[in-house]
Motif scaffolding. Structure first.
Motif, PDB file in Angstrom:
ATOM      1  N   ASP A 105       0.255  -1.739   0.081  1.00 45.98           N
ATOM      2  CA  ASP A 105      -0.105  -0.359   0.095  1.00 45.98           C
ATOM      3  C   ASP A 105       0.781   1.422  -0.074  1.00 45.98           C
ATOM      4  O   ASP A 105       0.504   2.320   0.791  1.00 45.98           O
ATOM      5  CB  ASP A 105      -0.818  -0.417   1.431  1.00 45.98           C
ATOM      6  CG  ASP A 105      -2.033  -1.344   1.168  1.00 45.98           C
ATOM      7  OD1 ASP A 105      -2.389  -1.429   0.664  1.00 45.98           O
ATOM      8  OD2 ASP A 105      -2.611  -1.537   2.289  1.00 45.98           O
ATOM      9  N   GLN A 106       1.934   1.125  -0.714  1.00 48.98           N
ATOM     10  CA  GLN A 106       2.532   2.335  -0.952  1.00 48.98           C
ATOM     11  C   GLN A 106       2.581   3.746  -2.416  1.00 48.98           C
ATOM     12  O   GLN A 106       3.182   4.729  -2.076  1.00 48.98           O
ATOM     13  CB  GLN A 106       4.490   1.781  -0.344  1.00 48.98           C
ATOM     14  CG  GLN A 106       4.250   0.681   0.555  1.00 48.98           C
ATOM     15  CD  GLN A 106       4.698   2.081   1.868  1.00 48.98           C
ATOM     16  OE1 GLN A 106       5.291   3.402   1.388  1.00 48.98           O
ATOM     17  NE2 GLN A 106       3.744   2.047   2.767  1.00 48.98           N
ATOM     18  N   ASP A 108       0.908   4.795  -5.762  1.00 49.01           N
ATOM     19  CA  ASP A 108       0.034   5.606  -6.347  1.00 49.01           C
ATOM     20  C   ASP A 108       0.326   5.585  -7.942  1.00 49.01           C
ATOM     21  O   ASP A 108      -0.853   4.577  -8.355  1.00 49.01           O
ATOM     22  CB  ASP A 108      -0.077   7.387  -6.871  1.00 49.01           C
ATOM     23  CG  ASP A 108       0.253   7.571  -4.706  1.00 49.01           C
ATOM     24  OD1 ASP A 108      -1.524   7.497  -3.672  1.00 49.01           O
ATOM     25  OD2 ASP A 108       0.906   8.180  -4.493  1.00 49.01           O
ATOM     26  N   LYS A 134      -1.272   1.700  -3.816  1.00 50.42           N
ATOM     27  CA  LYS A 134      -2.347   2.281  -2.792  1.00 50.42           C
ATOM     28  C   LYS A 134      -3.862   1.611  -3.254  1.00 50.42           C
ATOM     29  O   LYS A 134      -3.925   0.989  -4.618  1.00 50.42           O
ATOM     30  CB  LYS A 134      -2.318   3.111  -2.583  1.00 50.42           C
ATOM     31  CG  LYS A 134      -1.162   3.936  -1.876  1.00 50.42           C
ATOM     32  CD  LYS A 134      -0.984   5.566  -2.487  1.00 50.42           C
ATOM     33  CE  LYS A 134       0.184   5.917  -1.335  1.00 50.42           C
ATOM     34  NZ  LYS A 134       0.243   7.579  -1.058  1.00 50.42           N
ATOM     35  N   ARG A 135      -4.938   1.528  -2.935  1.00 54.71           N
ATOM     36  CA  ARG A 135      -6.347   1.399  -3.066  1.00 54.71           C
ATOM     37  C   ARG A 135      -6.181   2.322  -4.813  1.00 54.71           C
ATOM     38  O   ARG A 135      -6.194   4.043  -3.911  1.00 54.71           O
ATOM     39  CB  ARG A 135      -7.164   1.561  -1.827  1.00 54.71           C
ATOM     40  CG  ARG A 135      -8.140   1.100  -3.085  1.00 54.71           C
ATOM     41  CD  ARG A 135      -9.065   1.144  -1.795  1.00 54.71           C
ATOM     42  NE  ARG A 135     -11.143   0.547  -1.938  1.00 54.71           N
ATOM     43  CZ  ARG A 135     -12.224   0.469  -0.925  1.00 54.71           C
ATOM     44  NH1 ARG A 135     -11.742   1.195   0.152  1.00 54.71           N
ATOM     45  NH2 ARG A 135     -12.749   0.022  -1.462  1.00 54.71           N
ATOM     46  N   GLY A 137      -4.921   2.950  -7.134  1.00 55.15           N
ATOM     47  CA  GLY A 137      -3.596   2.678  -7.754  1.00 55.15           C
ATOM     48  C   GLY A 137      -3.359   2.386  -8.957  1.00 55.15           C
ATOM     49  O   GLY A 137      -4.127   1.630  -9.800  1.00 55.15           O
TER      50      GLY A 137
END
Length: 227
Positions: A105-106, A108, A134-135, A137
């Motif tokens: 989750d790092q 984009d 990330k969500r 991304g």
């Protein structure tokens, strides 16, 4: 270039001088790819370059669309060391690895250019990129090295002969299915490079017409979105 096996290597090409030639040749393609990226403002974004080689793509990206920070990973130790030396004061970190463990989750935006055709387990790669994004991304994966490329039988032999890599055989559909299986929303387009293509007698294209066809019609850009 790309990740192929867990053990690190020195450089991708058997001839180390070919690394600099590759970076020079890829630069116009990188700039065209950057123009295609939908996300225009990256100033607050984190970017991943999977298979960064000497780091040229991230340096080009920062010059055109500055980002907050970036990570470039590659298993070619010598190439990664050169990327780190060339980055100057740019907010880029490089690691000689193929693993994204610890980077959940790092990011984009993730990018790879001519990488996925060398990844031995495309399902595992898709899952790895998924967990690193990330969500919301997006992963842009670019390749012209696929079984739908009429030059692939010849290229497969050249890649095996000229590089320290293990070549994989996959179609465009194979890639789409793998990324869909990982949970991505999958779309793609032809690269359709719109610049002038130099005449280079390097053995990769039998004639100039093949080169023009490859960069405009054969090379594919996947846009993979994590919901």
């Amino acid at each position: 270039m790309a990740q192929t096996q867990s053990a690190n290597i020195g450089t991708w090409y058997i001839d180390p001088d070919a690394e600099d030639k590759m970076a020079h040749g890829h630069a116009p393609i990188w700039r065209h790819l950057i123009d295609l990226i939908v996300e225009k403002d990256l100033t607050a974004k984190s970017v991943l370059d999977f298979g960064c080689n000497q780091g040229g793509l991230l340096r080009h990206l920062y010059a055109i669309r500055p980002f907050h920070k970036a990570l470039g990973v590659d298993i070619a130790d010598t190439s990664v060391a050169k990327a780190e030396a060339l980055k100057g004061n740019l907010p880029i970190q490089h690691q000689a690895t193929s693993s994204l463990t610890g980077w959940a989750d790092q990011f984009d935006v993730a990018i790879s250019h001519e990488v996925i055709y060398l990844v031995p387990d495309i399902d595992a790669h898709a899952a790895d990129i998924w967990q690193a994004l990330k969500r919301g991304g997006v992963y842009y994966a670019v390749t012209g090295c696929h079984m739908d490329n009429p030059l692939w039988p010849k290229w497969r032999e050249l890649v095996a002969k000229r590089t320290n890599t293990i070549v994989q055989d996959r179609s465009i559909t194979d890639y789409g299915r793998a990324f869909e299986k990982a949970g991505f929303g999958v779309s793609a387009r032809k690269l359709e490079f719109n610049g002038f293509i130099p005449f280079v007698a390097d053995g990769w294209t039998p004639n100039f017409a093949d080169a023009l066809e490859y960069y405009t019609q054969t090379k594919i850009v996947f846009r993979l979105v994590k919901p």
